[in-house]
Enzyme design. Sequence first.
Site, mmCIF file in Angstrom:
data_model
loop_
_atom_site.group_PDB
_atom_site.id
_atom_site.type_symbol
_atom_site.label_atom_id
_atom_site.label_comp_id
_atom_site.label_asym_id
_atom_site.label_seq_id
_atom_site.Cartn_x
_atom_site.Cartn_y
_atom_site.Cartn_z
ATOM 1 C CD GLU A 108 -2.418 -1.042 2.878
ATOM 2 O OE1 GLU A 108 -2.207 -0.079 3.640
ATOM 3 O OE2 GLU A 108 -3.095 -2.021 3.195
ATOM 4 C CE LYS A 110 6.265 5.465 6.289
ATOM 5 N NZ LYS A 110 5.466 6.386 7.062
ATOM 6 C CG ASP A 112 5.034 12.126 4.573
ATOM 7 O OD1 ASP A 112 5.068 11.758 5.761
ATOM 8 O OD2 ASP A 112 5.889 12.865 4.060
ATOM 9 C CE1 TYR A 222 -2.674 2.795 8.896
ATOM 10 C CE2 TYR A 222 -2.735 4.516 7.223
ATOM 11 C CZ TYR A 222 -2.350 4.071 8.475
ATOM 12 O OH TYR A 222 -1.661 4.900 9.313
ATOM 13 C CE LYS A 313 10.398 6.614 6.498
ATOM 14 N NZ LYS A 313 10.539 7.981 6.938
ATOM 15 C CB CYS A 407 16.005 47.077 2.574
ATOM 16 S SG CYS A 407 14.802 46.538 1.345
ATOM 17 C CB CYS A 410 14.106 50.707 -0.225
ATOM 18 S SG CYS A 410 14.062 50.192 1.494
ATOM 19 C CB CYS A 429 13.109 46.341 4.771
ATOM 20 S SG CYS A 429 12.812 47.982 4.109
ATOM 21 C CB CYS A 434 10.585 49.040 1.199
ATOM 22 S SG CYS A 434 11.394 47.723 0.309
HETATM 23 S S1 IVH Z 1 0.000 0.338 8.784
HETATM 24 C C1 IVH Z 1 0.822 -1.115 13.392
HETATM 25 N N1 IVH Z 1 -0.376 1.448 6.470
HETATM 26 O O1 IVH Z 1 3.252 5.263 8.664
HETATM 27 C C2 IVH Z 1 1.036 0.063 12.505
HETATM 28 N N2 IVH Z 1 0.713 2.736 8.158
HETATM 29 O O2 IVH Z 1 5.969 5.008 9.649
HETATM 30 C C3 IVH Z 1 0.393 -0.213 11.215
HETATM 31 N N3 IVH Z 1 1.253 5.014 7.459
HETATM 32 O O3 IVH Z 1 2.411 4.662 12.004
HETATM 33 C C4 IVH Z 1 0.511 0.939 10.308
HETATM 34 N N4 IVH Z 1 0.432 4.879 5.425
HETATM 35 O O4 IVH Z 1 1.043 6.422 10.612
HETATM 36 C C5 IVH Z 1 0.128 1.618 7.700
HETATM 37 N N5 IVH Z 1 -0.815 2.307 4.366
HETATM 38 C C6 IVH Z 1 -0.328 2.464 5.588
HETATM 39 C C7 IVH Z 1 0.255 3.678 6.021
HETATM 40 C C8 IVH Z 1 0.775 3.774 7.311
HETATM 41 C C9 IVH Z 1 1.025 5.653 6.309
HETATM 42 C C10 IVH Z 1 1.910 5.622 8.626
HETATM 43 C C11 IVH Z 1 1.327 5.241 9.937
HETATM 44 C C12 IVH Z 1 2.445 4.521 10.630
HETATM 45 C C13 IVH Z 1 3.635 5.169 10.010
HETATM 46 C C14 IVH Z 1 4.871 4.368 10.195
#
Ligand code: IVH
Length: 679
Positions: A108, A110, A112, A222, A313, A407, A410, A429, A434
């Site tokens: 999935e 991740k 941010d 998720y 990552k 500045c 000016c 400034c 200005c």
């Molecule tokens: S599963 C038991 N799925 O990334 C923890 N986490 O760096 C299970 N995050 O704490 C987390 N997308 O806040 C999961 N598809 C995803 C995610 C995800 C973002 C975050 C989440 C987690 C952190 C870890």
Amino acid sequence: MERYRELVQLIGQLDYAYYTLAQPTISDHEYDRLYRELVELEEAFPEQRDPDSPTQRVGGKPLEGFDSVPHALPMMSLDNTYSRDELQAFLKRVEKWLPDQVLEWTVEPKIDGVAISLRYESGLFVRGLTRGDGTHGDDITQNLRTLRRIPSKLRIGGGSAPEVLEVRGEVFMSRAGFLRLNQQRSARGEDPFANPRNATAGSLKMLDPREVAQRPLDIMLYGLGECRGLGQAQPSSQLRLLEILDSLGLPVSPHHWACHGSSAIFDALGSLEALRPELDYETDGAVIKLNQLDLREQVGHTAKAPRWAIAYKFAAEQAQTRLKRITVQVGRTGALTPVAELEPVHVSGTMVSRATLHNAEEIRRKDIRQGDQVIIEKAGEIIPAVVRVVPEARSADAAIFQFPTSCPECKTPAQKVVSTGALGVGWRCPNPDCPAQVRGRLEHWCSRGAMDIEGGGSVLIEQLVARGLVLDVADLYRLTQVELESLERMGEKSARNFLAGLEKSKSQDLWRLLFGLGILHVGAGVAKTICRHVRDMQALMSYGLPELVSMPEVGGVIAESVVRWLEDTRNRQLIHRLESAGLTMCSSLFIEADNPSDRHPLAGTTWVLTGTLPTLTRQQACERIESIGAKVVGSVSQKTNYVLAGEAAGSKLTKAQDLGIEVLDEAAFLALLASKVGL
Ligand code: IVH
């Protein structure tokens, strides 16, 4: 072990800045490098491990101002890696723990953002918590309720709602929403957020849900927390869970992959990375999870993270380029900000030719010189950053940057400002004339959030100022068709449109005008508050500190800034000139409090909104209520006078009924407001 102690302390400070203050002080990558060094030291010397080491907890303390509530089941974090080899090793490890099993995996994105947990009881959304320290989180229910994609009621078909369903996921901000928000912030003279995640964290910790409602927040779910009474719907796998969440009306990522074996996982990672630029939100990697939930239980977890999942990552994209020179930008409030002018270079799908350097302090700390080869990074961060210089590539003529003492626009001597925020010492400034500040003020006046004057963009403003046609916002209203047509890229039609926009702006409400004036600390929210308490500009100009401070949400700093601005003779003249130009300067938000005959009979009552109304948005309903001098609060109590309920109304409605509070639908609400007006 001195380094070990140093790292424990440093990472503790960085965690506080990141989780609690939502103001990270270093990039994710720098953080990950330090964290890794700490883990390696602990692995090498396990007997020396400090029980308070950041590796022993998830991170973050609850914020002041929100209740800290225990999680029914702990919210864990994830182990993460940047290396394919480590990912392989992880997969092998799980296979070894589960011999004779055919393992299925999911991949999935991740997301941010900020991890949250939503609790539904009997199908109704009752509580939303942040992760906090993993065992206790902050109760941000009211803030989360402002997110449109969080249903207040689960979509249950024929069956009965689960007794308890806790779902976990990520609140985030789309790239587009983030850019819009930052534009608005700059227009208001506020510091922009560094990236969408900070903007999300900052938004969720605001104490006023009405402000949160203005932030473009989104959510995807998720995972599961506590769960009782799902019956047949109890999922046996991650894929099934995502389907169930989706069918309950909870948003899930449309992109996820089911994989058997490591090569399928690597293919999925490739597909996700290719998709990344098209996604309208930031992903910093992928989460690889064991699909079968029963097998997860067999594998278990460590103190911090499950053993059945890992975050992979993506490497932050870095590039090396030459920093040609450092220039200094002048903002509309006079703030001087250094900017790295770069030899253009391609990073994360965009051409980068400038990067922010924040302040003089940062240039000194990183020893950045003009002519240096530098490494720039653009990961989650939308604004590119200079990570470091490449010292071995430094040429003899690389020049130390002297922060200007005056500045750049000016030439007025710069003034030192010590900010209490994250920015530290800065320079500004002090010259209000200005040209850079003048341009900034004019652009702000015309901006959508302020007077909303079509055509008043930077290209036009620059010419108007350069030609000396306009010195301040009042001068805009003296411009003629002939003058405008004489400008570059200004045809007869655009000149006419701009004049029409100016004409229209004359009847804008007072709060827009007050905000448009760009008074320090007066954002749109503060301007609206003030305008609820003043009939017109005339009245405001007669106000002093005590009157202003007595207004809710107006503190001493804001009040002082307003009073100082209004005391300045030039500013008073500006107001008079605007008035003579025909600007209305009346506040439609004003609520007459002192004259009982003008007072709305419902003034002073307390209202709670729940559910979706057929025609009014939540904001419009709030504005109507506030316009009669009543207030809207987040939760139902004995003190609530009315509950305005729409479709899919939640637990507030039940509570109101229990307490015998009058509940109105939209039609009854509008009728009530209309019937009582002028009584
Ligand atoms: S599963 C038991 N799925 O990334 C923890 N986490 O760096 C299970 N995050 O704490 C987390 N997308 O806040 C999961 N598809 C995803 C995610 C995800 C973002 C975050 C989440 C987690 C952190 C870890």
